[in-house]
Design an enzyme around this catalytic site. Structure first.
Site, PDB file in Angstrom:
ATOM      1  N   LYS A   1       0.872  -1.172   0.000  1.00  0.00           N
ATOM      2  CA  LYS A   1       0.000   0.000   0.000  1.00  0.00           C
ATOM      3  C   LYS A   1       0.912   1.225   0.000  1.00  0.00           C
ATOM      4  CE  LYS A   1      -3.898   1.712   2.824  1.00  0.00           C
ATOM      5  NZ  LYS A   1      -4.558   1.539   4.126  1.00  0.00           N
TER       6      LYS A   1
ATOM      7  N   ASP B   1       4.737   0.327  14.782  1.00  0.00           N
ATOM      8  CA  ASP B   1       3.439   0.204  15.468  1.00  0.00           C
ATOM      9  C   ASP B   1       3.606   0.119  16.986  1.00  0.00           C
ATOM     10  OD1 ASP B   1       2.270   0.036  12.959  1.00  0.00           O
ATOM     11  OD2 ASP B   1       0.945  -1.606  13.523  1.00  0.00           O
TER      12      ASP B   1
ATOM     13  N   ASP C   1     -16.780  -9.172   9.108  1.00  0.00           N
ATOM     14  CA  ASP C   1     -17.089  -7.774   8.807  1.00  0.00           C
ATOM     15  C   ASP C   1     -18.298  -7.314   9.627  1.00  0.00           C
ATOM     16  OD1 ASP C   1     -18.129  -5.380   7.549  1.00  0.00           O
ATOM     17  OD2 ASP C   1     -16.847  -5.845   5.824  1.00  0.00           O
TER      18      ASP C   1
ATOM     19  N   ARG D   1     -20.178  -4.783   9.378  1.00  0.00           N
ATOM     20  CA  ARG D   1     -21.328  -4.323   8.578  1.00  0.00           C
ATOM     21  C   ARG D   1     -22.245  -5.490   8.223  1.00  0.00           C
ATOM     22  NH1 ARG D   1     -17.333  -1.281   4.502  1.00  0.00           N
ATOM     23  NH2 ARG D   1     -16.361  -3.305   4.877  1.00  0.00           N
TER      24      ARG D   1
ATOM     25  N   GLU E   1     -15.029   4.638  13.489  1.00  0.00           N
ATOM     26  CA  GLU E   1     -15.382   5.868  12.772  1.00  0.00           C
ATOM     27  C   GLU E   1     -16.762   5.799  12.124  1.00  0.00           C
ATOM     28  OE1 GLU E   1     -12.279   6.856   9.927  1.00  0.00           O
ATOM     29  OE2 GLU E   1     -10.761   6.225  11.376  1.00  0.00           O
TER      30      GLU E   1
END
EC number: 2.7.2.1
Length: 395
Positions: A14, A149, A282, A284, A332
């Site tokens: 990334k 981290d 997940d 959601r 969030e």
């Protein structure tokens, strides 16, 4: 000055290119499935508003970095004329052990210290090293910075980081709590102090995503955190078990004739929300499934209950609390989960305003009017934090 931020996974890279010091994102992208038959790269030139997708075989991280650099300088979707316009590269490194309590310029000595942590971070550190090696080969003399981290948590006192096991394990193998998500916890804590005008506030930061952790920050320093030697300890996570009786794995290993490696894989990749619900890792999907599936509802309740317990524990550890911050994908974006976690805490001075909570996005407070303990949603930006550290060390 342009700073490239790299986050190397075992089969992914990334990246974001920043113009510093204003931290403006020039380009970003994600390369996945490195080493497979077909790898996939999605690259975005932010200001141009142009996007390019590539599907081809990318053999290793060096080939991946070469492909990324070719896109950054591409006539159509590139944002720089040549690689000389990159002044520094910031690398996310998951585990710095006890060797690093802050971000550092990467030297040969630093690389050896990162390699020494591969034992306790076999999933993450080798990938980070591959990214560093690939960049060093291609960019030669460009300054490289390591951002860890674990480093923010090096202020945790020994009574909080030691485990109650034979001390020789620490002496021989450095078995202790290290904690993770430090870059995120530090960043959102700093943002909280800015928006509330409370420097050195006492704050509980809840980074809730597929990986999740809670950190107690006192006067700007981490004093305790939920993850441990590895990211497996603490909260119920997407596929990780979090806290449990250590006798459970050995009991099941004997019953099911499992190896240590097999058990490690189950606890890291087949447990947590996925293991309990049997539906998904997940949140959601679980929120939707919970309407008809009791196991999905149980997984959500366990997740929220565990976070709530840590908030209570860290209130006790801090003695005085100025605020609670929610960040990460779940923290969030799910007002429902935030509400479930904070339910019934009014007696402790934690008073959630349901209407404000339902609208809270980006950076917003949602405590009831007059409540002493501030409640905030603050979007994390680990890449920006890495870019800032890299700029400050390399300029």
């Amino acid at each position: 000055m342009n700073v490239l931020v790299i986050n190397s996974g075992s089969s992914s890279i990334k990246y974001q290119l920043f113009a510093m010091p204003e931290a403006k994102v020039l380009a970003k992208g994600l390369l996945e499935k490195i080493g497979e038959e077909i790898s996939a790269l999605k690259h975005t030139a932010v200001e141009k508003g142009k996007e390019k997708k590539i599907e081809q075989k990318v053999a290793d991280h060096k080939a991946g970095m070469s492909l990324i650099f070719s896109l950054l300088t591409d006539k159509e979707v590139g944002v720089i004329a040549d690689m000389n316009e990159i002044s520094a590269v910031g690398h996310r490194v998951v585990h710095g052990g006890e060797a690093f309590n802050k971000s550092i310029l990467i030297t040969d000595e630093a690389i050896k210290a990162i390699e020494a942590c591969c034992d306790i971070a076999p999933l993450h550190n080798p990938a980070g090293l591959q990214g560093i090696s690939a960049c060093k080969e291609i960019l030669k003399d460009v300054k490289m910075v390591g951002v860890f981290d674990t480093s923010f948590h090096q202020t945790i006192p020994d009574y909080a980081y030691m485990y109650a096991v034979p001390h020789e394990w620490y002496d021989k193998y450095k078995i202790r709590r290290y904690g993770f998500h430090g870059t995120s916890h530090k960043y959102v804590y700093g943002e909280f102090c800015k928006v509330t005008n409370k420097p050195n506030a006492n704050v509980i930061v809840c980074h809730l995503g597929n990986g999740a952790s809670v950190t107690a920050v006192k006067n700007g320093e981490s004093i305790d955190t939920s993850m441990g030697l590895t990211p497996l300890e603490g909260l119920v996570m997407g596929t990780r078990s979090g806290d449990m009786d250590p006798a459970v794995p050995t009991f099941v290993m004997a019953k099911e004739n499992l190896s240590a490696k097999e058990m490690d894989n189950i606890l890291n990749k087949k447990s947590g929300l996925l293991g309990v619900s049997g539906v998904s890792n997940d949140m959601r999907n679980l929120e939707e499934a919970a309407k008809t599936n009791p196991k999905a509802e149980l997984a959500i309740t366990m997740f929220c209950y565990r976070v709530k317990k840590y908030i209570g524990a860290y209130m006790a550890a801090l003695g005085h609390l100025d605020g609670i911050v929610f960040t990460g994908g779940i923290g969030e974006n799910s007002a429902y989960i935030r509400g479930r976690i904070l339910e019934g805490l009014d007696e402790l001075g934690i008073k959630c305003d349901a209407d404000k909570n339902s609208k809270a996005r980006g950076c917003a407070n949602f405590e009831k009017d007059g409540a002493a303990i501030k409640l905030y949603v603050i979007a994390t930006d680990e890449e920006k934090a890495i870019a800032m550290d890299t700029y400050n060390l390399a300029k």
